[in-house]
Design a protein around this motif. Structure first.
Motif, PDB file in Angstrom:
ATOM      1  N   LEU A  48       0.657  -1.252  -0.065  1.00  0.00           N
ATOM      2  CA  LEU A  48       0.004  -0.010   0.107  1.00  0.00           C
ATOM      3  C   LEU A  48       0.925   1.184   0.071  1.00  0.00           C
ATOM      4  N   TYR A  49       0.342   2.335  -0.806  1.00  0.00           N
ATOM      5  CA  TYR A  49       1.087   3.475  -0.582  1.00  0.00           C
ATOM      6  C   TYR A  49       0.488   4.583   0.241  1.00  0.00           C
ATOM      7  N   PRO A  50       1.174   4.892   1.302  1.00  0.00           N
ATOM      8  CA  PRO A  50       0.542   5.672   2.299  1.00  0.00           C
ATOM      9  C   PRO A  50       0.150   7.184   1.834  1.00  0.00           C
ATOM     10  N   ASP A  51       1.058   7.479   1.169  1.00  0.00           N
ATOM     11  CA  ASP A  51       0.539   9.012   0.700  1.00  0.00           C
ATOM     12  C   ASP A  51      -0.363   9.096  -0.260  1.00  0.00           C
ATOM     13  N   GLU A  52      -0.905   8.037  -1.017  1.00  0.00           N
ATOM     14  CA  GLU A  52      -1.967   8.046  -1.695  1.00  0.00           C
ATOM     15  C   GLU A  52      -3.190   8.038  -0.857  1.00  0.00           C
ATOM     16  N   LEU A  53      -3.085   7.079   0.067  1.00  0.00           N
ATOM     17  CA  LEU A  53      -4.158   6.695   1.051  1.00  0.00           C
ATOM     18  C   LEU A  53      -4.391   8.045   1.858  1.00  0.00           C
ATOM     19  N   ILE A  54      -3.448   8.853   2.152  1.00  0.00           N
ATOM     20  CA  ILE A  54      -3.571  10.052   2.954  1.00  0.00           C
ATOM     21  C   ILE A  54      -4.149  11.376   1.867  1.00  0.00           C
ATOM     22  N   ALA A  55      -4.050  11.273   0.830  1.00  0.00           N
ATOM     23  CA  ALA A  55      -4.479  12.145  -0.028  1.00  0.00           C
ATOM     24  C   ALA A  55      -5.822  12.133  -0.111  1.00  0.00           C
ATOM     25  N   ILE A  56      -6.199  10.655  -0.509  1.00  0.00           N
ATOM     26  CA  ILE A  56      -7.623  10.486  -0.614  1.00  0.00           C
ATOM     27  C   ILE A  56      -8.500  10.574   0.709  1.00  0.00           C
ATOM     28  N   ALA A  57      -7.937  10.398   1.749  1.00  0.00           N
ATOM     29  CA  ALA A  57      -8.611  10.680   3.020  1.00  0.00           C
ATOM     30  C   ALA A  57      -8.929  12.028   3.116  1.00  0.00           C
TER      31      ALA A  57
END
Length: 263
Positions: A48-57
């Motif tokens: 999983l890519y944390p920066d992408e998950l954070i941006a979506i959140a």
């Protein structure tokens, strides 16, 4: 919400993972690789890519607890197939094919890709989703070797991917003052800019606004703005708007094109 905060919360919940740098779409990204699980003789590791998950959140206004809950669900034993062979078959591959769009990538080897007929800066490509829940899924770009292995006709793959992708299409009408902005995306709000290729949906907009053409402002890979084209539409001004937004707001890996285009 930051990557360090996410790491800390995952640790509190007992999730074990390693951090690594991964090349994705020609860009070096930070990734969390969770414990490898042995299934049906294969090692399955969730990346999983944390920066992408954070941006979506942040885009959705999600709290940390929800993000962590979704990650836990995604990496749980229940969401990793008990037998890898259960999803390595033609029927399952076709069922989970989707289309996405990104900037032209000349280094994308063995991927199933098409040039965009409307904008030379954009390519579409096929992906296969592996795990899904309400707002988080994992996917992998489809390789030509997989088509050959399972004797899947490429044209059939594109048609099934179009059916799956466009079934998720949404047009959001966002009002500000006396104006209304049309935003094309998908039900996940994630990698939904591809919906400008949804001809049925685009034709409905043309009919509603009694125009022959639409102008697409590719605000990111996640969504695009749709503008009914009239005699007063200035394509140059709209293209400058896209470039300004790219420079000031959109991460480089999420930029789609540097100009507006007509469909």
């Amino acid at each position: 919400m930051t990557r360090e905060m996410l790491k800390e919360e995952l640790g509190k919940r007992g999730l074990k993972f390693i951090e690594k740098e991964v090349v994705k779409n020609g860009e070096m990204l930070h990734a969390f690789e969770f414990e490898t699980k042995e299934k049906d003789g294969y090692g399955v590791a969730v990346l999983l890519y944390p920066d992408e998950l954070i941006a979506i959140a942040e885009m959705r206004g999600d709290k940390m607890d929800r993000v962590v809950d979704e990650i836990i669900e995604a990496v749980s034993d229940e969401n990793i197939p008990k037998e890898i062979s259960s999803f390595l078959n033609k029927e399952d591959i076709l069922k989970h094919l989707y289309i996405e769009v990104e900037k032209v990538n000349n280094n994308a080897l063995d991927e199933i890709r098409r040039k965009c007929e409307y904008c030379e800066e954009i390519e579409s490509f096929l992906v296969r989703r592996v795990v899904e829940n309400d707002s988080l899924y994992m996917e992998t770009k489809l390789k030509r070797g997989m088509l050959e292995q399972f004797k899947i006709d490429e044209e059939m793959a594109w048609k099934m991917a179009e059916k799956n992708t466009f079934a998720e299409g949404q047009i959001l009408k966002v009002s500000f003052g006396d104006n209304t902005m049309l935003v094309a995306t998908n039900e996940h709000g994630n990698k939904g800019a591809v919906q400008f290729l949804n001809k049925e949906m685009m034709n409905e907009i043309k009919k509603e606004y009694a125009v022959e053409n639409l102008v697409i402002l590719p605000s990111s890979i996640h969504e695009c703005i749709v503008v009914p084209k009239t005699e007063d539409t200035d394509l140059g001004d709209l293209s400058r708007m896209v470039r300004d937004v790219n420079v000031s707001t959109v991460a480089e890996r999420e930029q789609l094109a540097n100009r507006a285009f007509i469909i």
